[in-house]
Write a protein that holds these residues in place. Structure first.
Motif, short mmCIF file in Angstrom:
data_model
loop_
_atom_site.label_atom_id
_atom_site.label_comp_id
_atom_site.label_asym_id
_atom_site.label_seq_id
_atom_site.Cartn_x
_atom_site.Cartn_y
_atom_site.Cartn_z
N TYR A 43 0.84 -1.21 0.00
CA TYR A 43 0.00 0.00 0.00
C TYR A 43 0.87 1.26 0.00
O TYR A 43 0.60 2.21 -0.73
CB TYR A 43 -0.93 0.02 1.21
CG TYR A 43 -1.67 1.34 1.33
CD1 TYR A 43 -2.88 1.52 0.69
CD2 TYR A 43 -1.12 2.41 2.04
CE1 TYR A 43 -3.55 2.74 0.75
CE2 TYR A 43 -1.77 3.62 2.11
CZ TYR A 43 -2.98 3.78 1.47
OH TYR A 43 -3.62 5.00 1.53
N TRP A 46 2.24 1.82 -3.38
CA TRP A 46 1.18 2.32 -4.26
C TRP A 46 0.96 3.81 -4.06
O TRP A 46 0.84 4.57 -5.02
CB TRP A 46 -0.13 1.57 -4.01
CG TRP A 46 -1.32 2.28 -4.60
CD1 TRP A 46 -1.68 2.30 -5.92
CD2 TRP A 46 -2.25 3.10 -3.90
NE1 TRP A 46 -2.80 3.09 -6.08
CE2 TRP A 46 -3.17 3.59 -4.86
CE3 TRP A 46 -2.41 3.46 -2.56
CZ2 TRP A 46 -4.23 4.42 -4.52
CZ3 TRP A 46 -3.47 4.29 -2.22
CH2 TRP A 46 -4.36 4.77 -3.18
N GLN A 86 -8.49 0.54 -1.44
CA GLN A 86 -7.23 -0.02 -1.92
C GLN A 86 -6.54 -0.81 -0.82
O GLN A 86 -6.00 -1.90 -1.06
CB GLN A 86 -6.32 1.12 -2.38
CG GLN A 86 -5.17 0.70 -3.23
CD GLN A 86 -5.61 0.34 -4.64
OE1 GLN A 86 -5.65 -0.83 -4.99
NE2 GLN A 86 -5.95 1.33 -5.42
N TRP A 167 -15.69 1.64 -3.42
CA TRP A 167 -15.46 2.18 -4.76
C TRP A 167 -16.77 2.59 -5.43
O TRP A 167 -16.78 3.48 -6.28
CB TRP A 167 -14.68 1.18 -5.60
CG TRP A 167 -13.25 1.11 -5.15
CD1 TRP A 167 -12.67 1.84 -4.15
CD2 TRP A 167 -12.22 0.27 -5.67
NE1 TRP A 167 -11.34 1.51 -4.02
CE2 TRP A 167 -11.03 0.54 -4.93
CE3 TRP A 167 -12.17 -0.69 -6.68
CZ2 TRP A 167 -9.83 -0.11 -5.19
CZ3 TRP A 167 -10.97 -1.34 -6.93
CH2 TRP A 167 -9.82 -1.06 -6.20
N GLN A 225 2.29 -1.50 -9.16
CA GLN A 225 1.40 -0.44 -8.68
C GLN A 225 1.42 0.80 -9.56
O GLN A 225 0.46 1.58 -9.56
CB GLN A 225 1.77 -0.08 -7.24
CG GLN A 225 1.59 -1.20 -6.24
CD GLN A 225 0.21 -1.84 -6.32
OE1 GLN A 225 -0.79 -1.15 -6.45
NE2 GLN A 225 0.17 -3.16 -6.23
N ASN A 228 -1.50 0.88 -11.70
CA ASN A 228 -2.67 1.42 -11.00
C ASN A 228 -2.68 2.94 -11.05
O ASN A 228 -3.70 3.58 -11.34
CB ASN A 228 -2.66 0.92 -9.55
CG ASN A 228 -3.91 1.29 -8.78
OD1 ASN A 228 -4.57 2.29 -9.07
ND2 ASN A 228 -4.23 0.50 -7.78
#
Length: 305
Positions: A43, A46, A86, A167, A225, A228
């Motif tokens: 995370y 990201w 996420q 989301w 990532q 993304n």
């Protein structure tokens, strides 16, 4: 990626770019943790990969940032829902198969449409109604694990449902936010809230276990990532040039289903009959939601936070 607004297909190009980038990202998102790099640190990686796209977006806008209290509130809502989802997703993909998790997430437009119906006065046609019904029918089919029973299934199903809800609500607020602030500002606040949650993810990391800091650890995570992050950037431009009620279902539904198909192709996994039915229902529902003509009342005002 930043096609001129004079091009009528700019929204479609950017939306499809998001579908492809997020589809590939989703299929490989669990690799880093499988190689000993914990999902909490994934995370953090990201969040850092969101910085370059944010700088590109601000540079394109002349470094203009909407700073009104209302804009900040909308930006925070969009960012926290996205980043929170996420974080839960990174947890889910370490405990369940991507080819089942991402079709569930693909049903998030159902949440968006429901909120838009209740609070923005939007309506959908027959295809949209059929898509919603099929989506609701698909959900129960994923609650059956081939091994391990209900407890193992719940370990990934519940987080997947949380991501779907986050989301879905995020897309609703993103649609609303576009009425009162620039897409560049929305993306900047998405990046900022992602960074703000980094200490939480870092604190949740179990450092008593070995952590892979080699090439297939943080660097592999960064390579995955960044797909993304770039996908999020193209999504911003898709919302700028296109109608949100079309862009949101297309990207939110198309990307997870692309992930499911890629995962099935790479892993060679053949799920059970019930799960195949669920995937087909989710795919059909997502397609119907994506092709449903826009029936938005342009005069409808977004609901304030």
């Amino acid at each position: 990626m930043t096609a001129s607004s004079s091009s009528g297909r700019a929204w479609l190009f950017n939306a499809l770019a998001t579908v492809v980038l997020w589809g590939i990202w989703g299929a490989f998102s669990g690799l880093s943790s499988e190689h000993g790099f914990p999902e909490t640190l994934v995370y953090c990686v990201w969040a850092l990969t969101m910085i370059p796209p944010a700088l590109v977006v601000l540079a394109q806008s002349g470094w203009k940032l909407d700073r009104s209290p209302r804009a900040i509130a909308y930006g925070a809502a969009v960012g926290l829902l996205g980043a929170g989802g996420q974080m839960v997703l990174f947890y889910a993909v370490t405990r369940g198969p991507a080819y089942l998790i991402f079709p569930i997430i693909s049903l998030s437009p159902v949440v968006t449409i429901a909120l838009s119906f209740l609070f923005m006065g939007e309506r959908t046609g027959k295809l949209g109604i059929l898509g919603i019904v099929l989506a609701l029918m698909a959900l129960p089919t994923f609650d059956f694990a081939p091994t391990g029973g209900a407890a193992e299934s719940a370990s990934w199903l519940i987080p997947a449902l949380v991501v779907m809800a986050c989301w879905g609500v995020q897309a609703y607020f993103m649609k609303s936010a576009n009425h009162i602030m620039s897409a560049e500002s929305i993306f900047f606040y998405m990046m900022l809230t992602g960074l703000l949650l980094m200490p939480v993810a870092y604190a949740m990391t179990d450092f008593s276990k070995p952590i892979n800091l080699g090439a297939d650890g943080p660097w592999l995570a960064a390579a995955i990532q960044v797909l993304n992050a770039i996908g999020a950037l193209t999504l911003v431009f898709a919302f700028r040039y296109g109608k949100a009620i079309i862009v949101a279902p297309l990207t939110n539904a198309g990307a997870p289903l692309a992930t499911a198909l890629i995962s099935l192709a790479i892993l060679g996994v053949v799920p059970g009959t019930l799960k195949i039915i669920g995937i087909i229902l989710a795919l059909t529902a997502s397609l119907l939601l994506a092709i449903e003509p826009d029936t938005v009342d342009a005069s409808a005002e977004p609901v304030t936070i």
